[in-house]
Design a protein around this motif. Structure first.
Motif, PDB file in Angstrom:
ATOM      1  N   ALA A   1      10.464   3.605  -2.373  1.00 35.67           N
ATOM      2  CA  ALA A   1       9.323   3.918  -1.419  1.00 35.67           C
ATOM      3  C   ALA A   1       9.114   2.119  -1.494  1.00 35.67           C
ATOM      4  O   ALA A   1       8.855   2.081  -1.703  1.00 35.67           O
ATOM      5  CB  ALA A   1       7.779   5.126  -1.600  1.00 35.67           C
ATOM      6  N   TYR A   2       9.362   2.324   0.190  1.00 36.95           N
ATOM      7  CA  TYR A   2       9.237   0.951   0.343  1.00 36.95           C
ATOM      8  C   TYR A   2       7.692  -0.175  -0.006  1.00 36.95           C
ATOM      9  O   TYR A   2       8.369  -0.745   0.150  1.00 36.95           O
ATOM     10  CB  TYR A   2       8.589   0.940   2.231  1.00 36.95           C
ATOM     11  N   ASP A   3       6.774   0.937  -0.220  1.00 40.45           N
ATOM     12  CA  ASP A   3       5.809   0.317  -0.733  1.00 40.45           C
ATOM     13  C   ASP A   3       5.526  -0.490  -2.220  1.00 40.45           C
ATOM     14  O   ASP A   3       5.462  -1.739  -2.729  1.00 40.45           O
ATOM     15  CB  ASP A   3       3.960   0.928  -0.890  1.00 40.45           C
ATOM     16  N   TRP A   4       6.313   0.730  -2.731  1.00 41.15           N
ATOM     17  CA  TRP A   4       7.015   0.081  -4.508  1.00 41.15           C
ATOM     18  C   TRP A   4       8.157  -1.028  -4.413  1.00 41.15           C
ATOM     19  O   TRP A   4       7.869  -2.447  -5.057  1.00 41.15           O
ATOM     20  CB  TRP A   4       7.709   0.727  -4.792  1.00 41.15           C
ATOM     21  N   LYS A   5       8.533  -1.231  -3.480  1.00 36.12           N
ATOM     22  CA  LYS A   5       9.927  -2.339  -3.319  1.00 36.12           C
ATOM     23  C   LYS A   5       8.493  -3.151  -2.024  1.00 36.12           C
ATOM     24  O   LYS A   5       9.205  -4.838  -2.627  1.00 36.12           O
ATOM     25  CB  LYS A   5      10.336  -2.610  -2.093  1.00 36.12           C
ATOM     26  N   GLN A   6       7.823  -3.515  -1.899  1.00 37.87           N
ATOM     27  CA  GLN A   6       6.694  -4.454  -1.410  1.00 37.87           C
ATOM     28  C   GLN A   6       5.884  -5.699  -2.729  1.00 37.87           C
ATOM     29  O   GLN A   6       5.683  -6.829  -2.986  1.00 37.87           O
ATOM     30  CB  GLN A   6       5.595  -3.950  -0.450  1.00 37.87           C
ATOM     31  N   VAL A   7       6.043  -4.591  -3.486  1.00 41.11           N
ATOM     32  CA  VAL A   7       4.913  -5.056  -5.191  1.00 41.11           C
ATOM     33  C   VAL A   7       5.923  -5.473  -5.433  1.00 41.11           C
ATOM     34  O   VAL A   7       5.675  -7.062  -5.858  1.00 41.11           O
ATOM     35  CB  VAL A   7       4.382  -4.029  -5.514  1.00 41.11           C
ATOM     36  N   TYR A   8       6.946  -5.591  -5.474  1.00 39.99           N
ATOM     37  CA  TYR A   8       8.675  -5.757  -6.351  1.00 39.99           C
ATOM     38  C   TYR A   8       8.749  -7.383  -6.020  1.00 39.99           C
ATOM     39  O   TYR A   8       8.907  -8.205  -6.766  1.00 39.99           O
ATOM     40  CB  TYR A   8       9.783  -5.043  -6.222  1.00 39.99           C
ATOM     41  N   ARG A   9       8.870  -7.456  -4.663  1.00 38.46           N
ATOM     42  CA  ARG A   9       9.392  -8.271  -3.597  1.00 38.46           C
ATOM     43  C   ARG A   9       7.954  -9.489  -3.685  1.00 38.46           C
ATOM     44  O   ARG A   9       8.408 -10.701  -4.192  1.00 38.46           O
ATOM     45  CB  ARG A   9       9.236  -8.516  -2.260  1.00 38.46           C
ATOM     46  N   ALA A  10       6.353  -9.207  -3.901  1.00 35.68           N
ATOM     47  CA  ALA A  10       5.682  -9.782  -4.137  1.00 35.68           C
ATOM     48  C   ALA A  10       5.650 -10.809  -5.253  1.00 35.68           C
ATOM     49  O   ALA A  10       4.906 -11.862  -5.649  1.00 35.68           O
ATOM     50  CB  ALA A  10       4.523  -9.121  -4.375  1.00 35.68           C
ATOM     51  N   GLY A  11       5.853 -10.475  -6.125  1.00 32.98           N
ATOM     52  CA  GLY A  11       5.756 -10.692  -7.733  1.00 32.98           C
ATOM     53  C   GLY A  11       4.678 -10.512  -8.706  1.00 32.98           C
ATOM     54  O   GLY A  11       4.055 -10.419  -7.620  1.00 32.98           O
ATOM     55  N   LYS A  12       5.279 -10.655 -10.131  1.00 30.04           N
ATOM     56  CA  LYS A  12       3.759 -10.807 -11.103  1.00 30.04           C
ATOM     57  C   LYS A  12       3.514 -11.499 -11.208  1.00 30.04           C
ATOM     58  O   LYS A  12       2.514 -11.274 -11.482  1.00 30.04           O
ATOM     59  CB  LYS A  12       5.453 -10.445 -12.523  1.00 30.04           C
ATOM     60  N   GLU A  13       3.454 -12.534 -10.989  1.00 30.88           N
ATOM     61  CA  GLU A  13       2.788 -13.719 -10.712  1.00 30.88           C
ATOM     62  C   GLU A  13       2.096 -13.356  -9.443  1.00 30.88           C
ATOM     63  O   GLU A  13       0.383 -13.951  -9.936  1.00 30.88           O
ATOM     64  CB  GLU A  13       3.210 -14.986 -10.320  1.00 30.88           C
ATOM     65  N   VAL A  14       1.380 -12.781  -8.561  1.00 32.74           N
ATOM     66  CA  VAL A  14       1.125 -12.265  -6.920  1.00 32.74           C
ATOM     67  C   VAL A  14       0.182 -11.089  -8.004  1.00 32.74           C
ATOM     68  O   VAL A  14      -1.033 -10.334  -7.716  1.00 32.74           O
ATOM     69  CB  VAL A  14       1.769 -11.947  -6.459  1.00 32.74           C
ATOM     70  N   ILE A  15       1.249  -9.733  -8.275  1.00 33.54           N
ATOM     71  CA  ILE A  15       0.340  -8.635  -8.769  1.00 33.54           C
ATOM     72  C   ILE A  15      -0.319  -8.579  -9.966  1.00 33.54           C
ATOM     73  O   ILE A  15      -1.124  -8.018 -10.015  1.00 33.54           O
ATOM     74  CB  ILE A  15       1.874  -7.906  -8.942  1.00 33.54           C
ATOM     75  N   GLU A  16       0.064  -9.565 -10.948  1.00 38.06           N
ATOM     76  CA  GLU A  16      -0.630  -9.526 -12.183  1.00 38.06           C
ATOM     77  C   GLU A  16      -2.259  -9.334 -11.870  1.00 38.06           C
ATOM     78  O   GLU A  16      -3.209  -9.272 -12.398  1.00 38.06           O
ATOM     79  CB  GLU A  16      -0.345 -10.462 -12.998  1.00 38.06           C
ATOM     80  N   PRO A  17      -2.484 -11.376 -11.449  1.00 35.83           N
ATOM     81  CA  PRO A  17      -4.007 -10.987 -10.716  1.00 35.83           C
ATOM     82  C   PRO A  17      -4.628  -9.931  -9.589  1.00 35.83           C
ATOM     83  O   PRO A  17      -5.815 -10.050  -9.774  1.00 35.83           O
ATOM     84  CB  PRO A  17      -3.325 -12.889 -10.158  1.00 35.83           C
ATOM     85  N   ALA A  18      -3.808  -9.757  -8.686  1.00 32.23           N
ATOM     86  CA  ALA A  18      -3.881  -8.955  -7.779  1.00 32.23           C
ATOM     87  C   ALA A  18      -4.612  -7.225  -9.164  1.00 32.23           C
ATOM     88  O   ALA A  18      -5.238  -6.848  -8.349  1.00 32.23           O
ATOM     89  CB  ALA A  18      -2.716  -7.948  -6.626  1.00 32.23           C
ATOM     90  N   ARG A  19      -4.308  -7.245  -9.797  1.00 31.30           N
ATOM     91  CA  ARG A  19      -4.238  -6.071  -9.900  1.00 31.30           C
ATOM     92  C   ARG A  19      -5.631  -6.240 -11.475  1.00 31.30           C
ATOM     93  O   ARG A  19      -6.540  -5.327 -11.181  1.00 31.30           O
ATOM     94  CB  ARG A  19      -3.018  -5.343 -11.039  1.00 31.30           C
ATOM     95  N   ALA A  20      -5.567  -7.722 -11.988  1.00 31.44           N
ATOM     96  CA  ALA A  20      -7.023  -7.467 -12.160  1.00 31.44           C
ATOM     97  C   ALA A  20      -8.377  -8.173 -11.467  1.00 31.44           C
ATOM     98  O   ALA A  20      -9.297  -7.443 -11.741  1.00 31.44           O
ATOM     99  CB  ALA A  20      -6.844  -9.006 -12.973  1.00 31.44           C
ATOM    100  N   PHE A  21      -8.004  -8.000  -9.950  1.00 30.28           N
ATOM    101  CA  PHE A  21      -9.064  -8.540  -8.606  1.00 30.28           C
ATOM    102  C   PHE A  21      -8.791  -6.698  -8.180  1.00 30.28           C
ATOM    103  O   PHE A  21     -10.487  -6.367  -8.969  1.00 30.28           O
ATOM    104  CB  PHE A  21      -8.214  -9.167  -8.060  1.00 30.28           C
ATOM    105  N   ALA A  22      -8.456  -6.754  -8.859  1.00 27.98           N
ATOM    106  CA  ALA A  22      -8.875  -4.910  -8.124  1.00 27.98           C
ATOM    107  C   ALA A  22      -9.584  -3.813  -9.184  1.00 27.98           C
ATOM    108  O   ALA A  22     -10.302  -3.183  -9.093  1.00 27.98           O
ATOM    109  CB  ALA A  22      -7.558  -4.140  -8.463  1.00 27.98           C
ATOM    110  N   GLU A  23      -8.982  -3.778 -10.733  1.00 26.28           N
ATOM    111  CA  GLU A  23      -9.322  -3.820 -12.056  1.00 26.28           C
ATOM    112  C   GLU A  23     -11.368  -4.147 -12.252  1.00 26.28           C
ATOM    113  O   GLU A  23     -12.144  -3.344 -12.004  1.00 26.28           O
ATOM    114  CB  GLU A  23      -9.298  -4.194 -12.888  1.00 26.28           C
ATOM    115  N   GLN A  24     -11.504  -4.822 -11.407  1.00 29.93           N
ATOM    116  CA  GLN A  24     -12.533  -5.957 -11.483  1.00 29.93           C
ATOM    117  C   GLN A  24     -13.187  -5.303 -10.237  1.00 29.93           C
ATOM    118  O   GLN A  24     -15.027  -4.586  -9.904  1.00 29.93           O
ATOM    119  CB  GLN A  24     -13.041  -7.217 -11.553  1.00 29.93           C
ATOM    120  N   TRP A  25     -13.137  -5.253  -9.136  1.00 26.21           N
ATOM    121  CA  TRP A  25     -13.479  -4.942  -8.183  1.00 26.21           C
ATOM    122  C   TRP A  25     -13.654  -3.286  -8.404  1.00 26.21           C
ATOM    123  O   TRP A  25     -14.988  -2.958  -7.911  1.00 26.21           O
ATOM    124  CB  TRP A  25     -12.989  -5.069  -7.166  1.00 26.21           C
ATOM    125  N   ILE A  26     -13.354  -2.574  -8.916  1.00 21.69           N
ATOM    126  CA  ILE A  26     -13.479  -1.481  -9.013  1.00 21.69           C
ATOM    127  C   ILE A  26     -14.595  -0.968 -10.284  1.00 21.69           C
ATOM    128  O   ILE A  26     -16.017  -0.402  -9.938  1.00 21.69           O
ATOM    129  CB  ILE A  26     -11.452  -0.442  -9.900  1.00 21.69           C
TER     130      ILE A  26
END
Length: 288
Positions: A253-278
């Protein structure tokens, strides 16, 4: 609210794992000076106003779509510190989504999506009988008027006799036709109420009373989606486009590809941010 409109709202709500974090991923590959984060010139560099950016935040969390198309100048900005920009974007997102303004917008949307309870009238078999008798008597009177016209008597006579036969049947206390009409009307109302209860239950699940539950849902969907992305996936040049070597990835899906394009260096801190927010959301919800 009609069943068709309710279905459209529900379909819209359940669009695949799209929350603001993903919505802004396409912007994360551009450089902004973090010390000026979210000042007016920040939005100007993107070719959009602060209000447009804030509206993108709101729509992404309310509707689950990817609202970032207003950033018309984004491609003209040089690549820079993506992780720092991601953090600033996420902090701004959190600030707005936790605001009273967002809560009011969510409540407005929740109320507009609420299914209306059908206004059912109580009735007896005798009520149905009276209704059928009245309608049949009107049909008889109308038919007799038509029969007064030239050459219409012979044509309308069979219909008149049928109406009169039905009228006699409806007046019979043991009329099977009246029983059939009565049971049919009861089933119709029961089905209306069952449909309402079904959509009401779905509405309660899709639009929780506490807007923090919806925020948490969006964050969880992002975590679920991003956890499936292979950032080591290889690309190949096909014409003027890059495509995944793995055909399964190309079909994602398009969303999956958007995450890939952002790159691991962006998504890893974003995931940590989301986990803390939750975690913070769970804590605040538990205290309510």
């Amino acid at each position: 609210m009609s069943e068709k409109l309710i279905n459209l709202l529900l379909i819209k709500l359940k669009v695949t794992a799209a929350l603001l974090i993903v919505a802004f991923i396409s912007l994360l590959s551009f450089s902004f000076t973090t010390s000026r984060s979210f000042a007016d010139d920040f939005w100007k560099q993107l070719g959009m106003t602060r209000d447009q950016g804030t509206d993108g935040v709101k729509q992404s969390f309310l509707n689950g779509y990817l609202y970032y198309y207003g950033a018309k100048n984004a491609k003209n900005i040089a690549t820079g510190n993506r992780a720092a920009i991601a953090k600033d974007l996420l902090n701004y997102t959190k600030q707005y989504v936790n605001s009273e303004a967002f809560r009011k917008e969510y409540e407005l949307m929740r109320r507009s999506a609420k299914p209306e309870e059908p206004q059912l009238k109580t009735f007896t078999k005798e009520d149905v009988r009276k209704e059928q008798i009245a309608e049949t008597e009107k049909s008889i009177a109308k038919t007799e008027e038509i029969m007064k016209q030239p050459n219409m008597k012979a044509i309308m006579e069979p219909s008149l006799q049928l109406y009169k036969k039905n009228l006699l049947d409806y007046k019979d206390p043991n009329s099977k036709m009246i029983e059939m009409y009565y049971q049919g009307k009861k089933r119709e109302q029961e089905q209306q109420m069952e449909s309402y209860k079904k959509y009401y239950t779905r509405w309660e699940n899709d639009y929780p009373a506490d807007h923090r539950e919806k925020i948490k849902e969006r964050l969880q969907k992002f975590l679920e989606l991003s956890a499936t992305v292979d950032f080591n996936a290889e690309l190949k040049q096909v014409g003027n486009k890059k495509k995944f070597v793995n055909p399964q990835y190309e079909g994602k899906a398009y969303d999956w590809k958007q995450v890939y394009r952002a790159g691991k260096e962006v998504i890893e801190p974003a995931r940590a941010f989301a986990e803390q927010w939750i975690k913070e959301l769970n804590s605040s919800i538990a205290k309510r």
